[in-house]
Design a protein around this motif. Structure first.
Motif, PDB file in Angstrom:
ATOM      1  N   ASP A 245       0.166   1.455  15.298  1.00 46.09           N
ATOM      2  CA  ASP A 245       1.184   1.954  14.771  1.00 46.09           C
ATOM      3  C   ASP A 245       2.232   1.044  14.661  1.00 46.09           C
ATOM      4  N   LEU A 246       2.840   0.329  15.653  1.00 47.57           N
ATOM      5  CA  LEU A 246       3.789  -0.660  15.522  1.00 47.57           C
ATOM      6  C   LEU A 246       3.186  -1.909  14.724  1.00 47.57           C
ATOM      7  N   ALA A 247       2.231  -2.408  14.990  1.00 48.76           N
ATOM      8  CA  ALA A 247       1.590  -3.786  14.449  1.00 48.76           C
ATOM      9  C   ALA A 247       1.616  -3.761  13.177  1.00 48.76           C
ATOM     10  N   PRO A 248       0.800  -2.658  12.521  1.00 45.52           N
ATOM     11  CA  PRO A 248       0.665  -2.480  10.816  1.00 45.52           C
ATOM     12  C   PRO A 248       2.333  -2.402  10.186  1.00 45.52           C
ATOM     13  N   TRP A 249       2.916  -1.371  10.899  1.00 44.97           N
ATOM     14  CA  TRP A 249       4.342  -1.391  10.326  1.00 44.97           C
ATOM     15  C   TRP A 249       5.207  -2.888  10.315  1.00 44.97           C
ATOM     16  N   LEU A 250       4.966  -3.403  11.351  1.00 44.34           N
ATOM     17  CA  LEU A 250       5.712  -4.451  11.457  1.00 44.34           C
ATOM     18  C   LEU A 250       5.185  -5.687  10.769  1.00 44.34           C
ATOM     19  N   ALA A 251       3.744  -5.846  10.395  1.00 41.32           N
ATOM     20  CA  ALA A 251       3.233  -6.693   9.358  1.00 41.32           C
ATOM     21  C   ALA A 251       3.603  -6.530   7.984  1.00 41.32           C
ATOM     22  N   ALA A 252       3.758  -5.276   7.557  1.00 46.23           N
ATOM     23  CA  ALA A 252       4.291  -4.954   6.324  1.00 46.23           C
ATOM     24  C   ALA A 252       5.727  -4.928   6.239  1.00 46.23           C
ATOM     25  N   GLU A 253       6.352  -4.757   7.239  1.00 46.84           N
ATOM     26  CA  GLU A 253       8.041  -5.082   6.979  1.00 46.84           C
ATOM     27  C   GLU A 253       8.236  -6.488   6.951  1.00 46.84           C
ATOM     28  N   TYR A 254       7.530  -7.313   7.655  1.00 45.78           N
ATOM     29  CA  TYR A 254       7.608  -8.722   7.752  1.00 45.78           C
ATOM     30  C   TYR A 254       7.425  -9.221   6.422  1.00 45.78           C
ATOM     31  N   THR A 255       6.300  -8.709   5.892  1.00 43.68           N
ATOM     32  CA  THR A 255       5.936  -9.577   4.388  1.00 43.68           C
ATOM     33  C   THR A 255       6.797  -9.119   3.443  1.00 43.68           C
ATOM     34  N   ALA A 256       7.503  -7.838   3.473  1.00 41.04           N
ATOM     35  CA  ALA A 256       8.508  -7.017   2.519  1.00 41.04           C
ATOM     36  C   ALA A 256       9.740  -8.131   2.668  1.00 41.04           C
TER      37      ALA A 256
END
Length: 264
Positions: A245-256
């Protein structure tokens, strides 16, 4: 250094120093210095550095590990890696003050390369404390808490997720996996907000708190990441929550926000 970890000119201050090593860890540092020199010698070793809690002065006896970065004249060989593993095991076995030792190996050409300027170069210049040999920081630029630095230090989180999932599914050592996952997520969460906050810290609790100030809906999960990163026996359900949960969200937010790290 101010309360944002910056020099008076706004550049990121080097966070550790041999003078900050707790007295209980002085024999550890002395042993590491002597054994590194013996294991590698001047023909292989350019310089050696400490990083983490020991040079920051926050190490806890029997809990903290010893983290070392070696800069070799040439790129590391399998023989170098074998020597490093042997040295890790010996330090952990012989020094009761530490709970584990980790030795990173890099060639000086890589550490000083343009590709690594804002990742490994930053690591050596700002997060590492010289132990042996000439300090490579003299050949690196000053650094500021920019989006470029954020992108190049932690903009590759998405690439780690398949490996984390495979290790979890394979029944790997949960302690080692929890340490890797928890600490990487906290540091990535911090660098996500670093340019907005305008400073640097390696303290996990402070990193999580700063992240939570910008992303309150994820603050509890980031505090959980701190706990998992320190736990000798992380809860499998908590680890699963972080990875899925946290890791996929964080990866997507980081890229954005910052974009993806330059491919290696």
């Amino acid at each position: 250094m101010d309360d944002h970890g910056l020099n008076p000119d706004g550049t990121i201050a080097r966070e550790g120093a041999l003078e900050r090593v707790p007295a209980a860890f002085a024999p550890v540092v002395a042993a590491a210095r002597a054994r590194i020199a013996e294991a590698f010698g001047p023909e292989r070793l350019h310089s050696a550095y400490l990083y983490g809690s020991v040079p920051r002065g926050t190490a806890v006896v029997g809990v903290s590990d010893l983290d070392v970065q070696l800069a070799l004249h040439e790129e590391p060989t399998e023989a170098d890696r074998a020597a490093a593993r042997e040295l890790e095991a010996a330090l952990d076995r012989d020094l009761s003050q530490i709970d584990g030792a980790g030795i990173l190996l890099s060639g000086t050409g890589t550490l000083l390369s343009e590709l690594e300027r804002h990742d490994l170069g930053f690591f050596v210049a700002c997060l590492c404390t010289p132990l042996l040999g000439p300090d490579l920081a003299a050949e690196l630029p000053p650094y500021r808490p920019t989006s470029l630095l954020a992108r190049e230090t932690n903009g590759d989180l998405a690439l780690l997720l398949p490996g984390w999932r495979a290790r979890a599914a394979g029944g790997t050592d949960l302690r080692a996996l929890g340490r890797a996952v928890g600490r990487r997520l906290v540091r990535t969460g911090f660098t996500l907000v670093m340019p907005r906050w305008g400073g640097w810290t390696s303290d996990l609790d402070r990193s999580a708190a700063l992240f939570g100030g910008f992303y309150p809906d994820r603050a509890e999960q980031m505090r959980l990441a701190v706990s998992v990163g320190r736990s000798p026996a992380p809860d499998p359900a908590a680890l699963d929550l972080l990875v899925e949960d946290l890791a996929p969200w964080l990866a997507a937010e980081y890229t954005a926000v910052h974009g993806e790290k330059t491919p290696r």
